[in-house]
Structures are given as structure tokens and as C-alpha cells.
Write a protein that holds these residues in place. Structure first.
Motif: not given
Length: 78
Positions: A1-30
Motif C-alpha cells: 500500500m502506498s502513502t498518500i500525501v497532499n500536494c504542498p501547492t494545490c493540496q491534491a492527493q498524491v501517491k508517494w511512489i517511486k514512479e511519481n517523479q514530482f513527489r510530493p507535488f502532483c505535477s511539474k507545474r506545482c
């Protein structure tokens, strides 16, 4: 089970997984918005330095070397 955090910029929920290259952010924009906030000094680390001992040249050189070892993108190409 992966950890879910809130994006520091927009507060969207983000999975904390290796494949998410922008973690803890949801996107490059944030990620870039946050970087811009640091550059504009909207974010600051407010905790004062714990050590009151003045830094000498030798200590500064050691800190610089340690920083450069961990941040290779600051090293000038040869």
C-alpha cells in the motif's frame, strides 16, 4: 500500500511512489510554483542556527565540499 500525501501547492492527493517523479507535488507545474515561492522568499526556514561558534575558512571549505559532493549539478564541467 502506498502513502498518500497532499500536494504542498494545490493540496491534491498524491501517491508517494517511486514512479511519481514530482513527489510530493502532483505535477511539474506545482513543483515550479513552489520553487518560485522560495526564489521570491515567500518561504523561509525560520529556525535560528543552533551553533553560536563562528565559522572559520577551514569550516566553510569543508561545508562547501560536502555540499558539492551531494549536489553534482553545481559542479562546473571540466
Amino acid at each position: 500500500m502506498s502513502t498518500i500525501v497532499n500536494c504542498p501547492t494545490c493540496q491534491a492527493q498524491v501517491k508517494w511512489i517511486k514512479e511519481n517523479q514530482f513527489r510530493p507535488f502532483c505535477s511539474k507545474r506545482c513543483q515550479l510554483i513552489d520553487l518560485g515561492d522560495w526564489a521570491d522568499e515567500n518561504h523561509k526556514i525560520s529556525q535560528p542556527m543552533q551553533n553560536n561558534e563562528p565559522l572559520n575558512e577551514e569550516m566553510l571549505d569543508a561545508l562547501e565540499q560536502e555540499f558539492l559532493q551531494h549536489n553534482k549539478f553545481f559542479v562546473e564541467p571540466e
